[in-house]
Design a protein around this motif. Structure first.
Motif, mmCIF file in Angstrom:
data_model
loop_
_atom_site.group_PDB
_atom_site.id
_atom_site.type_symbol
_atom_site.label_atom_id
_atom_site.label_comp_id
_atom_site.label_asym_id
_atom_site.label_seq_id
_atom_site.Cartn_x
_atom_site.Cartn_y
_atom_site.Cartn_z
ATOM 1 N N GLY A 76 0.823 -1.206 0.000
ATOM 2 C CA GLY A 76 0.000 0.000 0.000
ATOM 3 C C GLY A 76 0.855 1.252 0.000
ATOM 4 N N GLU A 77 0.173 2.380 0.057
ATOM 5 C CA GLU A 77 0.870 3.641 -0.106
ATOM 6 C C GLU A 77 0.317 4.675 0.868
ATOM 7 N N ILE A 78 1.214 5.522 1.405
ATOM 8 C CA ILE A 78 0.774 6.610 2.278
ATOM 9 C C ILE A 78 1.149 7.930 1.615
ATOM 10 N N LEU A 79 0.178 8.847 1.530
ATOM 11 C CA LEU A 79 0.427 10.125 0.869
ATOM 12 C C LEU A 79 0.428 11.259 1.872
ATOM 13 N N PHE A 80 1.360 12.177 1.705
ATOM 14 C CA PHE A 80 1.469 13.372 2.534
ATOM 15 C C PHE A 80 1.183 14.554 1.625
ATOM 16 N N PHE A 81 0.041 15.191 1.790
ATOM 17 C CA PHE A 81 -0.425 16.250 0.897
ATOM 18 C C PHE A 81 -0.264 15.830 -0.567
ATOM 19 N N GLY A 82 -0.708 14.608 -0.843
ATOM 20 C CA GLY A 82 -0.748 14.137 -2.219
ATOM 21 C C GLY A 82 0.517 13.479 -2.733
ATOM 22 N N GLU A 83 1.599 13.534 -1.934
ATOM 23 C CA GLU A 83 2.837 12.927 -2.419
ATOM 24 C C GLU A 83 3.140 11.656 -1.631
ATOM 25 N N SER A 84 3.568 10.621 -2.330
ATOM 26 C CA SER A 84 3.899 9.381 -1.657
ATOM 27 C C SER A 84 5.092 9.616 -0.728
ATOM 28 N N ILE A 85 4.947 9.229 0.545
ATOM 29 C CA ILE A 85 6.015 9.534 1.504
ATOM 30 C C ILE A 85 7.299 8.777 1.193
ATOM 31 N N LYS A 86 7.165 7.723 0.405
ATOM 32 C CA LYS A 86 8.361 6.964 0.027
ATOM 33 C C LYS A 86 9.288 7.793 -0.858
ATOM 34 N N ASN A 87 8.695 8.733 -1.583
ATOM 35 C CA ASN A 87 9.499 9.536 -2.503
ATOM 36 C C ASN A 87 10.082 10.783 -1.858
ATOM 37 N N LEU A 88 9.692 11.026 -0.580
ATOM 38 C CA LEU A 88 10.203 12.217 0.087
ATOM 39 C C LEU A 88 11.481 11.849 0.846
ATOM 40 N N PRO A 89 12.473 12.765 0.875
ATOM 41 C CA PRO A 89 13.680 12.472 1.664
ATOM 42 C C PRO A 89 13.295 12.309 3.139
ATOM 43 N N ILE A 90 13.638 11.166 3.700
ATOM 44 C CA ILE A 90 13.078 10.755 4.997
ATOM 45 C C ILE A 90 13.313 11.739 6.139
ATOM 46 N N HIS A 91 14.553 12.241 6.303
ATOM 47 C CA HIS A 91 14.815 13.107 7.454
ATOM 48 C C HIS A 91 14.106 14.459 7.324
ATOM 49 N N GLU A 92 14.110 15.020 6.116
ATOM 50 C CA GLU A 92 13.420 16.286 5.881
ATOM 51 C C GLU A 92 11.924 16.105 6.107
ATOM 52 N N TYR A 93 11.403 14.973 5.642
ATOM 53 C CA TYR A 93 9.982 14.686 5.807
ATOM 54 C C TYR A 93 9.613 14.607 7.289
ATOM 55 N N ARG A 94 10.430 13.880 8.066
ATOM 56 C CA ARG A 94 10.122 13.722 9.490
ATOM 57 C C ARG A 94 10.164 15.057 10.234
ATOM 58 N N ARG A 95 11.007 15.966 9.776
ATOM 59 C CA ARG A 95 11.094 17.266 10.454
ATOM 60 C C ARG A 95 9.828 18.093 10.258
ATOM 61 N N LYS A 96 9.004 17.699 9.283
ATOM 62 C CA LYS A 96 7.741 18.405 9.072
ATOM 63 C C LYS A 96 6.631 17.816 9.924
#
Lengths: 325, 221
Positions: A62-82
């Motif tokens: 499955g897939e999890i989206l953060f404001f429409g973007e798949s969280i897998k494609n976001l740089p993990i540390h920057e993403y977590r800081r949000k």
């Protein structure tokens, strides 16, 4: 309509060496600015559900989206800081002062010293710890409740749009917990954060959440507003869960705004007024103590937005009869 | 005794320096090996039991036997001495490194991860300062035991304070034996005290009891 902050698309999680799914085929949309509580017994998958959002756990499928973007494609540390993250054990860094703990993420984000210092003071004020007295203390010099306040301030340091909270008040005494709950509601309304809050405490889930996710054996039983869950439980499990609370308890978790009938704001009637966030329990108390059959519901301490009559209050306590009405 | 000191203080200080040299090299090399091994093992739990019991067995071999065992490979002299000392230290240092990191409350690590600290930031700012007291404790114990075992290395011509001791024993000359004892135990005592002061400071820092008024918002490493 509010934007979707977090979306789960058919998300399942199976831990290695287990045959059961901790979370199975979950689909959910969390709106921006909403306060969502996740309620379930231990082993229901509620914590797994939460921790997949900030990738402490990775979904099996499955897939999890953060404001429409798949969280897998976001740089993990920057993403977590949000994303603000608060856990039951708090996890403050014992070798750092309160100010250093709160300033950790801003420091990584290379804020200036002045800006960090200002932010620390601001956040300590917000969680009701006078900065002057607290910022130089170390975690071991704080009580459990104070530590969790710092934990909350630390999670909000870089102004994340989403907060994940895993039973944050679970290890805190009842009186302090109630204060913290009230302050959290206040903070959420003031800053309009999206909050996902895991708990196994029914009254906490209903008191805090605009919407509640009820989980059991890795599956979502119902995801709806507190009012709808109480008046129309989706299945026997939810109905049973709700039934464990007596009428008075239930009224404590329902807010005035959930049963009121909207009225014209120009109304100038003289009647008892309650805030729209106030519990129905207060309304009931009023009815019992006074010879009145309705109250007015106000917003921001001035504007009248609705009214509640004795009849409506009675209806809201008889969950199943509302459906046919 | 005093006469002996006045007459031979040059030779004695040479031996003391030689001893320090052996100890220092052994500890540095031991650390360069043990810290990475310890770190690796914190990730591989199943391997850590195997490795620790292996080092435990090696640690129980008498030093004289281990020296003798390695002479065919490294010959007589300092190299064999250092190799043996490094091998002994692995047990203490790897064990303490492992314990140091394992003793950190998992909630602290999870909070750090969830906040978006990278592995490097988490290691330098959180894990290392919290594990440091136990690692420093390991270094202290390893240093004291190295100072002791290094005296025995004189038997295989590695030099150091052991020379005084063994010569004194062979010649049945009390001042030599006494000076050898005083110098080596004094060295062990002072090294212990110095390292203990670092350790105490690290403990206070890790617990948040060390008060340093400057650098309010600096996350000290």
């Amino acid at each position: 309509m509010a934007r979707t902050a977090i979306e789960f698309r058919n998300v399942s999680k199976q831990y290695t060496n287990t045959s059961q799914y901790a979370v199975s085929s979950v689909n959910i949309n969390i709106e921006e600015g909403s306060f969502v509580t996740i309620l379930g017994a231990s082993g229901s998958g509620k914590t797994t559900f939460l921790k997949m959002v900030n990738r402490i756990y990775e979904p099996t499928s499955g897939e999890i989206l953060f404001f429409g973007e798949s969280i897998k494609n976001l740089p993990i540390h920057e993403y977590r800081r949000k994303i603000g993250y608060v856990i039951q054990q708090v996890g403050l860094f014992p070798h750092m002062t309160v100010a250093e703990n709160i300033g950790t993420v801003p420091k990584i984000l290379k804020w200036s010293k002045e800006k960090i210092a200002k932010r620390v003071d601001e956040l300590l004020e917000l969680v009701a710890l006078p900065p002057h007295d607290y910022k130089k203390r170390y975690p071991r010099q704080l009580s459990g409740g104070q530590q969790q306040r710092v934990g909350l301030a630390r999670a909000m340091a870089a102004d994340p749009s989403i907060m994940l909270m895993d039973e944050p008040f679970g290890a805190i005494d009842a009186i302090t917990r109630q204060n913290l709950q009230e302050e959290l509601i206040h903070i959420q309304k003031k800053l309009n954060k999206t909050i996902l809050f895991v708990t196994h405490d029914i009254s906490e889930a209903f008191r805090l959440g605009d919407k509640v996710v009820i989980m059991r054996e890795g599956e979502i039983q119902q995801f709806d507003t507190t009012y709808n869950i109480i008046v129309k439980p989706a299945n026997d499990y939810v109905a049973q869960l709700i039934a464990t609370q007596d009428v008075v308890q239930r009224l404590k978790t329902l807010k005035a705004k959930s049963v009121m009938l909207p009225v014209d704001s120009s109304i100038s009637e003289i009647a008892f007024r309650v805030d729209k966030e106030e519990s129905l329990h207060k309304v009931l108390t009023y009815f019992l103590e006074h010879d009145q059959n309705h109250v007015l519901v106000e917003e921001d301490g001035r504007r009248i937005v609705g009214r509640i009559t004795w009849e409506q209050l009675k209806v809201s306590t008889k969950q199943d009869k509302v459906l046919s009405a | 005794m005093i006469t002996y000191l006045l007459k031979y203080y040059m030779q004695m200080s040479t031996l003391l320096l030689e001893h320090l040299h052996i100890v220092f090299l052994s500890i540095v090399i031991s650390l360069l090996l043990a810290i990475p091994v310890g770190l690796l093992l914190t990730r591989l739990k199943w391997l850590s039991t195997v490795v620790l019991s292996f080092f435990g067995v090696v640690y129980s071999i008498p030093s004289l036997a281990l020296f003798a065992f390695l002479i065919p490979i490294f010959g007589l002299g300092k190299i064999t001495a250092i190799v043996v000392l490094v091998i002994y230290n692995q047990y203490i240092l790897v064990r303490n490194t492992l314990t140091g990191f394992a003793s950190i409350d998992p909630a602290i690590i999870e909070a750090g991860k969830g906040m978006g600290l990278s592995a490097k930031q988490l290691f330098l700012k959180i894990q290392l300062p919290l594990a440091l007291p136990i690692i420093l404790g390991g270094i202290r114990i390893a240093t004291v035991s190295t100072i002791g075992i290094a005296t025995i290395a004189a038997v295989i011509h590695a030099g150091g304070l052991g020379v005084l001791l063994f010569d004194g024993l062979r010649m049945n000359y009390l001042p030599k034996i006494l000076w050898g004892t005083i110098l080596s135990s004094g060295l062990a005592y002072f090294s212990n005290q110095i390292l203990l002061s670092f350790e105490t400071k690290a403990i206070l820092k890790a617990r948040g009891e060390y008060h340093d008024d400057k650098n309010d918002y600096d996350i000290s490493l």
